[in-house]
Design a protein around this motif. Structure first.
Motif, short mmCIF file in Angstrom:
data_model
loop_
_atom_site.label_atom_id
_atom_site.label_comp_id
_atom_site.label_asym_id
_atom_site.label_seq_id
_atom_site.Cartn_x
_atom_site.Cartn_y
_atom_site.Cartn_z
N ARG A 266 9.29 6.31 61.82
CA ARG A 266 9.79 7.60 62.47
C ARG A 266 9.52 8.61 61.54
O ARG A 266 10.06 8.58 60.21
CB ARG A 266 11.14 7.21 63.09
CG ARG A 266 11.31 6.50 64.25
CD ARG A 266 10.63 6.76 65.46
NE ARG A 266 10.92 5.61 66.55
CZ ARG A 266 9.87 4.67 66.67
NH1 ARG A 266 8.68 4.65 66.01
NH2 ARG A 266 10.13 3.77 67.45
N ARG B 171 6.53 8.80 69.67
CA ARG B 171 7.88 8.43 69.31
C ARG B 171 7.90 8.33 67.70
O ARG B 171 8.88 8.96 67.32
CB ARG B 171 8.05 7.04 69.84
CG ARG B 171 8.68 6.78 71.23
CD ARG B 171 8.69 5.55 71.60
NE ARG B 171 8.92 4.54 70.92
CZ ARG B 171 10.24 3.93 71.02
NH1 ARG B 171 10.77 4.19 72.36
NH2 ARG B 171 10.69 2.81 70.42
N SER C 117 7.89 2.08 76.91
CA SER C 117 8.63 1.27 75.64
C SER C 117 9.41 0.32 75.78
O SER C 117 9.71 -0.63 75.34
CB SER C 117 9.27 2.73 74.89
OG SER C 117 8.79 3.66 74.52
#
Ligand SMILES: N[C@@H](CCC(=O)N[C@@H](CS)C(=O)NCC(=O)O)C(=O)O
Length: 219
Positions: free
Chosen positions: A121, A175, A193
């Motif tokens: 991330r 994401r 997801s």
């Protein structure tokens, strides 16, 4: 349908592998999975034995090799019969094939600037203009599909279909890079997801030890 084998690359990085793998899982096709990590000695040694293009994914049914994600999806759909994997109406099917082909043949800037890196991330990502244009077009596709064809379920054409498998790595990328979405696209990303198969893939990606520096997400 016995004896199918799907050869894939790293789950963390190989977006084309994810497309074929997810389609097979969602269609309930039993298969054995062989993972050959990209950029390794094992890859150099083994890939040519399986894949005429020296790329993954490649799907094997006995002597037959099918070596491209969309070709694999079409082949499996044909094996299952009754148009499985695609929407039922001819118009929706044509639309699903169009958006799948658009993904398969396009969005080079997105793929270049937002490499798939499932376990990462990153904060503060700003897409360059060519990738931002791809992102706008993908959001438009998702909204159009959901609003035009998707009312009977959570996916682009209602029930999960091959078009969703084609866009699943884009969901993963959005994401990873924290790309801002509207409510329709966000709900669609959640639906992808939350699939058991997608969670299985992400868990396996998180547990892989290989790091390919030039494929890592960067800001
Ligand atoms: N058009 C192909 C693209 C496949 C592809 O680019 N696979 C990458 C991994 S995601 C690969 O095998 N790269 C290895 C290499 O280029 O040596 C498909 O849809 O399957």
């Amino acid at each position: 349908m016995d004896g199918f084998v799907l050869i894939i690359g790293n789950k963390n990085y190989s977006s084309w592998s994810l497309r074929a793998w997810l389609a097979l899982k969602q269609l309930g096709v039993p298969f054995n999975e062989v993972r050959i990590p990209l950029d390794t000695h094992a890859w150099k040694r083994e890939i040519g034995r399986h894949s005429p293009s020296r790329m993954v994914p490649v799907f094997k049914n006995g002597e037959l090799a099918v070596w491209d994600s969309l070709a694999i999806c079409e082949y499996v759909s044909e094996q299952l019969g009754e148009g499985r994997g695609w929407p039922k109406s001819a118009a929706a099917r044509a639309a699903a094939r169009s958006v799948s082909a658009e993904m398969h043949s396009g969005f080079a800037a997105l793929r270049e600037s937002l490499p798939m890196d499932c376990r990462r991330r990153v904060a503060g990502f700003r897409a360059p203009e060519d990738a931002a244009k791809d992102i706008r077009r993908i959001r438009q596709i998702w909204r159009w599909c959901r609003e035009t064809w998707g009312s009977k379920g959570d996916f682009l054409f209602g029930d999960f279909c091959i078009a969703d498998a084609m866009y699943a790595p884009v969901v993963s990328r959005f994401r990873t890079y924290g790309v801002r979405m509207g409510p329709v696209e966000r709900a669609y990303m959640d639906a992808i997801s939350e699939l058991d198969a997608m969670q299985e893939w992400n868990l396996a990606a998180a547990n892989e030890s290989e790091v390919i520096h030039h494929s890592e997400a960067h800001v």
